[in-house]
Design an enzyme around this catalytic site. Structure first.
Site, mmCIF file in Angstrom:
data_model
loop_
_atom_site.group_PDB
_atom_site.id
_atom_site.type_symbol
_atom_site.label_atom_id
_atom_site.label_comp_id
_atom_site.label_asym_id
_atom_site.label_seq_id
_atom_site.Cartn_x
_atom_site.Cartn_y
_atom_site.Cartn_z
ATOM 1 C CB ALA A 1 -0.949 0.002 1.193
ATOM 2 C CG ASN B 1 -3.134 3.446 10.174
ATOM 3 O OD1 ASN B 1 -3.641 4.388 9.570
ATOM 4 N ND2 ASN B 1 -1.986 3.554 10.791
ATOM 5 C CD GLN C 1 -5.186 -1.168 8.849
ATOM 6 O OE1 GLN C 1 -5.864 -2.109 9.261
ATOM 7 N NE2 GLN C 1 -3.900 -1.052 9.135
ATOM 8 C CG HIS D 1 1.285 -6.628 5.335
ATOM 9 N ND1 HIS D 1 1.260 -6.180 6.633
ATOM 10 C CD2 HIS D 1 1.613 -5.562 4.568
ATOM 11 C CE1 HIS D 1 1.584 -4.879 6.641
ATOM 12 N NE2 HIS D 1 1.792 -4.495 5.405
ATOM 13 C CB CYS E 1 7.459 7.194 26.275
ATOM 14 S SG CYS E 1 8.484 7.727 27.635
#
Ligand SMILES: Cc1ncc(COP(=O)(O)O)c(C=O)c1O
Lengths: 407, 131
Positions: free
Chosen positions: A78, A158, A186, A208, A331
């Site tokens: 994609a 997504n 998606q 995938h 983080c």
């Protein structure tokens, strides 16, 4: 519980395992005993057989979205499809205009492609979605201009799973003679798509995300009315000149088989996955200060994105080592910027930092969901005991009004 | 993110979690960081008449390394004088916990927290003396 295999996979939106039926089929297209020929070899049966397999797969991909097989162009995924569609259409129509519209919650493969076009002198409008993740059609309409050549809006997001109204957006684009590209990485195999009923000009797919192999995808390019794009990869003139490169037969066969199975099983599978997601959400929603990110109605079955206020996402993931999932917290990156998608929805940084994305799929089980509920509840409780923000919240202090000494 | 053993130990068994009453004269409170950045640490010290940190407690919102840094700090400051506690460096914390480069800011935050807590305590004492 003891028979659950750890860690449990809750990251189907990142990628899916290849369905064993798909892998089985792919293996027949690799070895000396198999159909290993180059589909472009016209002079012998090795080539002919490979070509027949590629065309059968093309038919299966087209069938899932009710397209003509001639409208399917193979790509590496994609990301490449998005690049080819947006750059290809923008460049081809350069003389007509240099304005592109997209949305801030798009995948990086779209946003970064647009950034590149900006560097080349195109102008790009990045729409802000509404707080529920949906695009306000009036705002899109207001952004459209005579020189708008391409609109690129994803079907299913997504991170949040929110489904955009691509039918309505298609009508608006057609009325403005603007090319409409949809990133459907998606949504294919998860949301019904009838391309004939939609005014979509190009659509990106990836294998995938729907139990096919990684490294293969496709771009749908409409023939009636014909959409023309400039090739981005030049060479042997494969795929009617739109994308050169020897076709990877085994990958293509895998994608075709994955799409064929999706068409057959999508309805039943969606019911089951939706049941799992509802079970997961029902098991978590009564926790205090829990927020679902993105609209709950316009949403694909498999994704739940949820924030546990006053608990930081990465530490939450650390307590949940048995669950493989994603967090909107950043983080780990030097930037400390939480998910740009959740920020675009207007979520505060705290809520974005406190988010988990759990995505389920074909091989998810009820017992896995029940285990996740139990573990998440315990982890949130533990981390709130540790959280100074939770303590302040309990004392009635409004965190947003505190002056933080940031560093 | 792969964590070192010591981070995991502090994360799973955090030491000295809790709060003292902020208003008490013998308590110094340091609250540093910001929710927007993904970490907030609250460190509190209880100081006796001899100027020795008798007890310490913390609460931290943040990643595993932030939690571990503050947990470790509460262990280290106990029994130290204020002057000794001021000498604790972020690099000592980072080294003890084996923090990777992307997590160094967690140890910096912990150093800020102990300094701010000491300042808070000293300010309270001065105000008391002045009153
Ligand atoms: C919405 C969306 N677009 C594009 C991509 C990229 O797809 P690929 O991995 O096939 O390049 C993904 C997956 O990462 C995605 O979720």
């Amino acid at each position: 519980m003891s028979e659950l295999k750890m860690p449990i996979y809750f990251d189907y939106a990142a990628t899916t395992p290849v369905d064993p039926r798909v892998a089985e089929k792919m293996m027949q297209y690799l070895t000396p005993m198999g159909v290993f020929g180059n589909p472009a070899s016209k002079s012998h049966s090795f080539g002919w057989e490979a070509e027949a397999a590629v065309e059968e797969a093309r038919g299966n991909v087209a069938a899932l979205i009710n397209a003509d097989p001639k409208e399917i162009v193979w790509t590496s995924g994609a990301t490449e499809s998005n690049n080819l569609a947006i750059k290809g259409a923008a460049h081809f129509n350069e003389r007509r205009g240099k304005h592109i519209i997209t949305c801030k919650t798009e995948h990086k493969a779209v946003l970064d492609t647009c950034r590149q076009l900006e560097r080349e002198g195109f102008e790009v409008t990045y729409l802000d979605p509404e707080p529920n993740g949906l695009i306000d059609l009036a705002k899109l309409k207001a952004a459209m201009r005579e020189d708008t050549t391409v609109v690129s809006i994803m079907h299913v997001n997504n991170e949040t799973g929110v489904i955009q109204d691509i039918a309505a957006i298609g009508e608006m684009c057609r009325a403005n003679k603007t090319i409409f590209h949809v990133d459907a990485a998606q949504s294919a195999g998860k949301v019904p798509i009838d391309i004939e009923a939609l005014k979509v000009d190009m659509m990106s797919f990836s294998a995938h995300k729907i139990y096919g192999p990684k490294g293969i995808g496709a771009l749908y390019v409409r023939r009636k009315p014909r959409v023309r794009i400039e090739a981005q990869t030049h060479g042997g003139g494969h795929e009617r000149g739109m994308r050169s490169g020897t076709l990877p037969t085994h990958q293509i066969v895998g994608m075709g088989e994955a799409f064929r199975i999706a068409k057959l099983e999508m309805n039943a599978e969606n019911d089951r996955i939706l049941m799992l997601r509802n079970r997961l959400y029902d098991g978590l929603k009564d926790i205090e200060e829990v927020y679902v990110n993105g609209d709950l109605e316009h949403r694909v079955a498999g994704i739940l994105n949820i924030s546990f206020n006053y608990v930081e996402g990465e530490s939450l993931m650390m307590s949940l080592k048995g669950l493989a999932m994603s967090s909107g917290s950043a983080c780990t990156s030097a930037s400390l910027e939480p998910s740009y998608v959740l920020r675009a929805l207007g979520r505060s940084d705290e809520l974005a930092h406190s988010s988990l994305r759990l995505s389920m799929g074909r091989f998810s089980k009820v017992e896995e969901v029940d285990y996740a509920i139990e573990r998440i509840r315990a982890a949130v409780e533990k981390l709130r005991e540790l959280s100074p923000l939770w303590e302040m919240f309990q004392e009635g202090i409004d965190i947003s009004k505190v002056e933080w000494v940031s560093h | 993110m792969a964590y070192g053993e010591k981070v995991i130990d502090h994360y799973e068994n955090p030491r000295n979690v809790g709060s003292f009453s902020k208003a008490d004269l013998n308590i110094g409170t340091g609250m540093v960081g910001a929710p927007a950045c993904g970490d907030v640490m609250k460190l509190q010290i209880k100081v006796n008449d001899q100027g020795i940190i008798e007890d310490a407690k913390f609460k931290t919102y943040g990643c595993g390394s932030a939690i571990a840094s503050s947990s470790l700090l509460t262990e280290w400051v106990k029994g130290k004088t204020l002057e000794e506690a001021k000498l604790i460096k972020n690099t000592d914390i980072a080294a003890e916990l084996d923090l990777p480069p992307v997590k160094i800011h967690c140890s910096v935050l912990a150093e800020d927290a102990i300094r701010t807590a000491i300042e808070d305590y000293q300010k309270k004492q001065q105000e008391q003396a002045g009153a």
